[in-house]
Design an enzyme around this catalytic site. Structure first.
Site, PDB file in Angstrom:
ATOM      1  N   HIS A   7      -6.117   1.064   5.199  1.00 29.41           N
ATOM      2  CA  HIS A   7      -5.619   0.390   3.992  1.00 29.41           C
ATOM      3  C   HIS A   7      -6.645  -0.632   3.490  1.00 29.41           C
ATOM      4  O   HIS A   7      -6.774  -0.860   2.296  1.00 29.41           O
ATOM      5  CB  HIS A   7      -4.268  -0.275   4.270  1.00 29.41           C
ATOM      6  CG  HIS A   7      -3.205   0.728   4.612  1.00 29.41           C
ATOM      7  ND1 HIS A   7      -2.988   1.861   3.871  1.00 29.41           N
ATOM      8  CD2 HIS A   7      -2.316   0.792   5.639  1.00 29.41           C
ATOM      9  CE1 HIS A   7      -2.012   2.576   4.407  1.00 29.41           C
ATOM     10  NE2 HIS A   7      -1.590   1.945   5.488  1.00 29.41           N
ATOM     11  N   ASP A  34      -3.948   8.362  -1.942  1.00 28.77           N
ATOM     12  CA  ASP A  34      -3.407   8.839  -0.663  1.00 28.77           C
ATOM     13  C   ASP A  34      -4.533   9.132   0.331  1.00 28.77           C
ATOM     14  O   ASP A  34      -5.611   9.581  -0.059  1.00 28.77           O
ATOM     15  CB  ASP A  34      -2.580  10.110  -0.930  1.00 28.77           C
ATOM     16  CG  ASP A  34      -1.682  10.449   0.249  1.00 28.77           C
ATOM     17  OD1 ASP A  34      -1.481   9.575   1.123  1.00 28.77           O
ATOM     18  OD2 ASP A  34      -1.184  11.591   0.295  1.00 28.77           O
ATOM     19  N   LEU A  83      -9.558  -3.771 -20.154  1.00 24.72           N
ATOM     20  CA  LEU A  83      -8.770  -2.803 -19.377  1.00 24.72           C
ATOM     21  C   LEU A  83      -7.422  -3.400 -18.961  1.00 24.72           C
ATOM     22  O   LEU A  83      -7.359  -4.555 -18.548  1.00 24.72           O
ATOM     23  CB  LEU A  83      -9.570  -2.437 -18.112  1.00 24.72           C
ATOM     24  CG  LEU A  83      -8.857  -1.615 -17.034  1.00 24.72           C
ATOM     25  CD1 LEU A  83      -8.754  -0.145 -17.444  1.00 24.72           C
ATOM     26  CD2 LEU A  83      -9.606  -1.701 -15.709  1.00 24.72           C
TER      27      LEU A  83
HETATM   28  C1  FPP Z   1      -1.658   5.855   1.090  1.00 24.57           C
HETATM   29  O1  FPP Z   1      -2.218   6.133   2.313  1.00 24.57           O
HETATM   30  C2  FPP Z   1      -1.723   4.467   0.668  1.00 24.57           C
HETATM   31  C3  FPP Z   1      -0.687   3.555   0.712  1.00 24.57           C
HETATM   32  C4  FPP Z   1       0.618   3.832   1.296  1.00 24.57           C
HETATM   33  C5  FPP Z   1      -0.756   2.210   0.117  1.00 24.57           C
HETATM   34  C6  FPP Z   1      -1.872   1.325   0.415  1.00 24.57           C
HETATM   35  C7  FPP Z   1      -2.902   1.287  -0.646  1.00 24.57           C
HETATM   36  C8  FPP Z   1      -3.905   0.438  -0.625  1.00 24.57           C
HETATM   37  C9  FPP Z   1      -4.013  -0.572   0.462  1.00 24.57           C
HETATM   38  C10 FPP Z   1      -4.945   0.459  -1.663  1.00 24.57           C
HETATM   39  C11 FPP Z   1      -4.566  -0.412  -2.869  1.00 24.57           C
HETATM   40  C12 FPP Z   1      -4.819  -1.805  -2.729  1.00 24.57           C
HETATM   41  C13 FPP Z   1      -4.534  -2.751  -3.656  1.00 24.57           C
HETATM   42  C14 FPP Z   1      -5.063  -4.092  -3.442  1.00 24.57           C
HETATM   43  C15 FPP Z   1      -3.723  -2.509  -4.858  1.00 24.57           C
HETATM   44  P1  FPP Z   1      -1.337   6.709   3.490  1.00 24.57           P
HETATM   45  O2  FPP Z   1      -1.088   5.605   4.463  1.00 24.57           O
HETATM   46  O3  FPP Z   1      -0.095   7.360   2.968  1.00 24.57           O
HETATM   47  O4  FPP Z   1      -2.317   7.766   4.083  1.00 24.57           O
HETATM   48  P2  FPP Z   1      -1.960   9.062   4.953  1.00 24.57           P
HETATM   49  O5  FPP Z   1      -1.317  10.049   4.008  1.00 24.57           O
HETATM   50  O6  FPP Z   1      -3.314   9.516   5.407  1.00 24.57           O
HETATM   51  O7  FPP Z   1      -1.069   8.642   6.078  1.00 24.57           O
END
Ligand code: FPP
Length: 242
Positions: A46, A29, A140
Protein backbone atom coordinates in the site's frame (compact mmCIF):
# COMPACT_ATOMS: atom_id res chain seq x y z
CA UNK A 1 34.11 0.34 -24.21
CA UNK A 2 31.19 2.48 -25.35
CA UNK A 3 29.39 5.00 -23.32
CA UNK A 4 25.83 3.81 -22.97
CA UNK A 5 22.96 6.16 -23.03
CA UNK A 6 20.88 6.69 -19.91
CA UNK A 7 17.52 4.93 -20.25
CA UNK A 8 15.02 7.43 -21.56
CA UNK A 9 12.07 8.03 -19.29
CA UNK A 10 8.98 8.96 -21.20
CA UNK A 11 7.31 12.14 -20.00
CA UNK A 12 3.61 12.29 -20.63
CA UNK A 13 2.88 14.32 -23.70
CA UNK A 14 -0.69 14.94 -24.82
CA UNK A 15 0.44 15.50 -28.43
CA UNK A 16 1.58 11.83 -28.68
CA UNK A 17 -1.79 10.52 -27.59
CA UNK A 18 -4.56 12.27 -29.50
CA UNK A 19 -7.92 12.43 -27.79
CA UNK A 20 -7.43 12.53 -24.05
CA UNK A 21 -9.99 11.32 -21.55
CA UNK A 22 -11.51 14.37 -19.89
CA UNK A 23 -12.16 12.32 -16.77
CA UNK A 24 -9.90 9.35 -16.04
CA UNK A 25 -10.82 6.93 -13.26
CA UNK A 26 -8.48 4.27 -11.88
CA UNK A 27 -9.07 1.13 -9.81
CA UNK A 28 -5.64 0.78 -8.23
CA UNK A 29 -5.51 -2.98 -7.67
CA UNK A 30 -2.60 -5.26 -6.85
CA UNK A 31 -0.79 -3.65 -3.91
CA UNK A 32 -1.13 -6.75 -1.73
CA UNK A 33 0.19 -9.13 -4.39
CA UNK A 34 3.04 -6.75 -5.22
CA UNK A 35 4.20 -6.96 -1.58
CA UNK A 36 3.56 -10.71 -1.13
CA UNK A 37 5.67 -11.48 -4.23
CA UNK A 38 8.53 -9.64 -2.58
CA UNK A 39 8.07 -11.37 0.79
CA UNK A 40 6.94 -8.08 2.31
CA UNK A 41 3.87 -7.29 4.45
CA UNK A 42 0.78 -6.10 2.54
CA UNK A 43 1.12 -2.61 4.01
CA UNK A 44 4.44 -2.26 2.18
CA UNK A 45 2.41 -2.75 -1.02
CA UNK A 46 0.00 0.00 0.00
CA UNK A 47 2.95 2.31 0.66
CA UNK A 48 4.39 1.56 -2.78
CA UNK A 49 0.87 2.06 -4.19
CA UNK A 50 0.65 5.47 -2.55
CA UNK A 51 3.99 6.48 -4.05
CA UNK A 52 2.66 5.49 -7.45
CA UNK A 53 -0.52 7.45 -6.77
CA UNK A 54 1.62 10.60 -6.33
CA UNK A 55 3.52 9.91 -9.59
CA UNK A 56 0.23 9.30 -11.42
CA UNK A 57 -1.36 12.57 -10.23
CA UNK A 58 1.75 14.33 -11.46
CA UNK A 59 1.59 12.64 -14.87
CA UNK A 60 -2.14 13.41 -15.29
CA UNK A 61 -1.50 17.01 -14.34
CA UNK A 62 1.25 17.32 -16.98
CA UNK A 63 -0.91 15.59 -19.56
CA UNK A 64 -3.68 18.12 -19.05
CA UNK A 65 -6.34 15.66 -17.91
CA UNK A 66 -9.19 17.62 -16.33
CA UNK A 67 -10.33 15.16 -13.72
CA UNK A 68 -8.73 12.08 -12.13
CA UNK A 69 -10.63 9.80 -9.75
CA UNK A 70 -8.80 7.04 -7.88
CA UNK A 71 -10.48 4.21 -5.99
CA UNK A 72 -8.51 4.29 -2.76
CA UNK A 73 -10.76 2.48 -0.28
CA UNK A 74 -14.14 0.83 -0.85
CA UNK A 75 -16.97 0.35 1.63
CA UNK A 76 -16.17 -3.40 1.31
CA UNK A 77 -12.52 -2.78 2.29
CA UNK A 78 -13.70 -2.06 5.86
CA UNK A 79 -14.09 -5.85 6.16
CA UNK A 80 -10.35 -6.51 5.83
CA UNK A 81 -8.38 -7.30 8.98
CA UNK A 82 -8.16 -4.46 11.51
CA UNK A 83 -4.40 -4.38 11.05
CA UNK A 84 -4.64 -3.93 7.28
CA UNK A 85 -7.42 -1.32 7.50
CA UNK A 86 -5.42 0.68 10.06
CA UNK A 87 -2.28 0.31 7.93
CA UNK A 88 -4.02 1.54 4.77
CA UNK A 89 -5.73 4.47 6.51
CA UNK A 90 -2.53 5.54 8.23
CA UNK A 91 -0.61 5.56 4.96
CA UNK A 92 -3.37 7.36 3.09
CA UNK A 93 -3.85 9.92 5.84
CA UNK A 94 -0.14 10.71 5.81
CA UNK A 95 -0.09 11.01 2.02
CA UNK A 96 -3.19 13.13 1.65
CA UNK A 97 -2.34 15.58 4.43
CA UNK A 98 1.35 15.79 3.48
CA UNK A 99 0.45 16.26 -0.17
CA UNK A 100 -1.88 19.28 0.26
CA UNK A 101 0.82 22.02 -0.07
CA UNK A 102 2.10 20.37 -3.25
CA UNK A 103 -1.44 20.14 -4.64
CA UNK A 104 -1.81 23.83 -3.87
CA UNK A 105 1.41 24.66 -5.75
CA UNK A 106 0.12 22.70 -8.74
CA UNK A 107 -3.29 24.41 -8.66
CA UNK A 108 -5.00 21.02 -8.09
CA UNK A 109 -8.48 20.79 -6.59
CA UNK A 110 -9.29 17.93 -4.22
CA UNK A 111 -12.59 16.12 -3.71
CA UNK A 112 -13.18 13.19 -1.44
CA UNK A 113 -15.95 10.88 -2.68
CA UNK A 114 -17.48 8.46 -0.23
CA UNK A 115 -19.45 7.72 2.91
CA UNK A 116 -17.37 9.52 5.50
CA UNK A 117 -19.76 8.58 8.33
CA UNK A 118 -17.43 5.59 8.90
CA UNK A 119 -14.68 8.00 10.03
CA UNK A 120 -14.41 9.75 13.38
CA UNK A 121 -15.04 13.47 13.58
CA UNK A 122 -11.38 14.45 13.63
CA UNK A 123 -10.63 12.54 10.42
CA UNK A 124 -13.70 13.98 8.72
CA UNK A 125 -12.61 17.48 9.70
CA UNK A 126 -9.05 16.92 8.42
CA UNK A 127 -10.37 15.69 5.06
CA UNK A 128 -12.87 18.57 4.83
CA UNK A 129 -10.14 21.11 5.67
CA UNK A 130 -7.91 19.74 2.90
CA UNK A 131 -10.75 19.99 0.37
CA UNK A 132 -11.56 23.52 1.51
CA UNK A 133 -7.97 24.74 1.20
CA UNK A 134 -7.86 23.59 -2.43
CA UNK A 135 -11.43 24.33 -3.51
CA UNK A 136 -10.65 27.50 -5.51
CA UNK A 137 -7.91 25.89 -7.58
CA UNK A 138 -8.61 25.68 -11.28
CA UNK A 139 -6.28 22.94 -12.58
CA UNK A 140 -6.74 19.18 -12.37
CA UNK A 141 -9.61 17.99 -10.16
CA UNK A 142 -8.33 15.07 -8.10
CA UNK A 143 -11.07 12.91 -6.60
CA UNK A 144 -10.17 10.28 -4.02
CA UNK A 145 -12.87 7.64 -3.55
CA UNK A 146 -12.59 6.81 0.12
CA UNK A 147 -15.05 4.53 1.90
CA UNK A 148 -16.82 4.55 -1.44
CA UNK A 149 -19.44 2.17 -2.83
CA UNK A 150 -21.38 2.84 -6.03
CA UNK A 151 -24.63 1.20 -4.97
CA UNK A 152 -24.59 3.00 -1.64
CA UNK A 153 -23.97 6.28 -3.46
CA UNK A 154 -27.04 5.75 -5.70
CA UNK A 155 -29.13 4.67 -2.69
CA UNK A 156 -28.17 7.84 -0.81
CA UNK A 157 -29.05 9.98 -3.86
CA UNK A 158 -32.49 8.35 -4.03
CA UNK A 159 -33.03 8.80 -0.29
CA UNK A 160 -32.26 12.48 -0.63
CA UNK A 161 -34.87 12.79 -3.41
CA UNK A 162 -37.41 10.96 -1.25
CA UNK A 163 -36.68 13.33 1.64
CA UNK A 164 -37.40 16.22 -0.73
CA UNK A 165 -40.80 14.63 -1.39
CA UNK A 166 -40.12 14.05 -5.07
CA UNK A 167 -42.44 11.72 -6.95
CA UNK A 168 -40.79 12.17 -10.34
CA UNK A 169 -37.08 12.31 -11.03
CA UNK A 170 -34.83 12.79 -14.02
CA UNK A 171 -31.43 11.19 -14.59
CA UNK A 172 -29.94 14.64 -14.02
CA UNK A 173 -31.62 14.82 -10.58
CA UNK A 174 -29.83 11.62 -9.60
CA UNK A 175 -26.46 12.74 -11.08
CA UNK A 176 -26.73 15.99 -9.12
CA UNK A 177 -27.04 14.11 -5.84
CA UNK A 178 -24.06 11.81 -6.31
CA UNK A 179 -20.66 12.51 -4.73
CA UNK A 180 -19.48 13.46 -8.24
CA UNK A 181 -22.15 16.18 -8.76
CA UNK A 182 -20.87 18.79 -11.19
CA UNK A 183 -18.05 16.63 -12.59
CA UNK A 184 -18.03 15.14 -16.08
CA UNK A 185 -18.70 11.38 -16.27
CA UNK A 186 -15.55 9.26 -16.56
CA UNK A 187 -14.48 8.62 -20.16
CA UNK A 188 -11.91 5.97 -19.33
CA UNK A 189 -11.76 3.57 -16.37
CA UNK A 190 -8.47 1.73 -15.91
CA UNK A 191 -8.21 -1.31 -13.65
CA UNK A 192 -4.75 -2.62 -12.85
CA UNK A 193 -3.82 -5.94 -11.24
CA UNK A 194 -5.35 -8.39 -13.72
CA UNK A 195 -8.95 -8.64 -12.46
CA UNK A 196 -11.68 -7.78 -14.95
CA UNK A 197 -14.52 -6.41 -12.87
CA UNK A 198 -15.74 -3.01 -11.75
CA UNK A 199 -16.17 -3.72 -8.03
CA UNK A 200 -18.93 -1.22 -7.26
CA UNK A 201 -16.94 1.73 -8.67
CA UNK A 202 -18.73 4.73 -10.24
CA UNK A 203 -21.62 2.51 -11.37
CA UNK A 204 -23.96 5.31 -12.44
CA UNK A 205 -21.28 7.58 -13.84
CA UNK A 206 -19.54 4.94 -15.99
CA UNK A 207 -22.57 4.12 -18.16
CA UNK A 208 -20.64 5.05 -21.32
CA UNK A 209 -17.06 4.85 -20.08
CA UNK A 210 -14.41 2.87 -21.94
CA UNK A 211 -12.69 0.21 -19.82
CA UNK A 212 -9.01 -0.69 -19.93
CA UNK A 213 -7.72 -3.68 -17.98
CA UNK A 214 -4.03 -4.17 -17.28
CA UNK A 215 -2.24 -7.13 -15.69
CA UNK A 216 0.37 -4.79 -14.22
CA UNK A 217 0.10 -4.50 -10.42
CA UNK A 218 -0.70 -0.95 -9.27
CA UNK A 219 2.72 -0.04 -7.74
CA UNK A 220 4.33 -0.93 -11.11
CA UNK A 221 1.76 0.86 -13.30
CA UNK A 222 4.11 3.62 -14.41
CA UNK A 223 3.86 6.53 -16.80
CA UNK A 224 4.53 4.36 -19.85
CA UNK A 225 1.61 2.10 -18.84
CA UNK A 226 -0.59 5.17 -18.38
CA UNK A 227 0.39 6.52 -21.80
CA UNK A 228 -0.38 3.16 -23.40
CA UNK A 229 -3.86 3.15 -21.84
CA UNK A 230 -4.47 6.75 -22.90
CA UNK A 231 -3.29 6.00 -26.46
CA UNK A 232 -5.60 3.01 -26.72
CA UNK A 233 -8.47 5.19 -25.51
CA UNK A 234 -7.57 7.72 -28.21
CA UNK A 235 -7.93 4.99 -30.87
CA UNK A 236 -11.33 3.74 -29.72
CA UNK A 237 -14.50 4.82 -31.49
CA UNK A 238 -17.09 5.95 -28.98
CA UNK A 239 -20.69 5.78 -30.12
CA UNK A 240 -22.60 6.32 -26.86
CA UNK A 241 -25.16 3.72 -28.00
CA UNK A 242 -25.90 5.59 -31.25
C1 FPP B 1 -5.75 -2.51 -3.82
O1 FPP B 1 -4.78 -3.44 -3.56
C2 FPP B 1 -5.62 -1.25 -3.11
C3 FPP B 1 -6.35 -0.86 -2.00
C4 FPP B 1 -7.30 -1.73 -1.31
C5 FPP B 1 -6.30 0.49 -1.42
C6 FPP B 1 -5.03 1.11 -1.10
C7 FPP B 1 -4.57 2.09 -2.12
C8 FPP B 1 -3.52 2.85 -1.93
C9 FPP B 1 -2.77 2.81 -0.65
C10 FPP B 1 -3.05 3.78 -2.98
C11 FPP B 1 -3.75 5.14 -2.89
C12 FPP B 1 -3.21 6.05 -1.93
C13 FPP B 1 -3.69 7.29 -1.67
C14 FPP B 1 -2.89 8.16 -0.83
C15 FPP B 1 -4.97 7.80 -2.18
P1 FPP B 1 -5.15 -4.84 -2.92
O2 FPP B 1 -4.75 -4.81 -1.49
O3 FPP B 1 -6.59 -5.17 -3.15
O4 FPP B 1 -4.22 -5.78 -3.75
P2 FPP B 1 -4.40 -7.35 -4.02
O5 FPP B 1 -5.55 -7.50 -4.98
O6 FPP B 1 -3.09 -7.71 -4.65
O7 FPP B 1 -4.62 -8.03 -2.70
Amino acid sequence: MFWSRKKKTKKANAADIGVLPRHLAIIMDGNGRWATRRGMPRTAGHKAGSENFVRTVDACDRLGIQCLTVYAFSTENWQRSDDEVQGILKIMHAYIIKYVPELMKKNIRLRILGDLSYFDEESRRALGDSEKKLENNTGLTLCIALSYGGRNEIKQALESLIREGRTEVTEEDISNRLYTAGLPDPDLVIRTGGEKRISNFLLWQSAYAEYYFSDVLWPDFDEDCLLEAASEFGRRKRRFGK
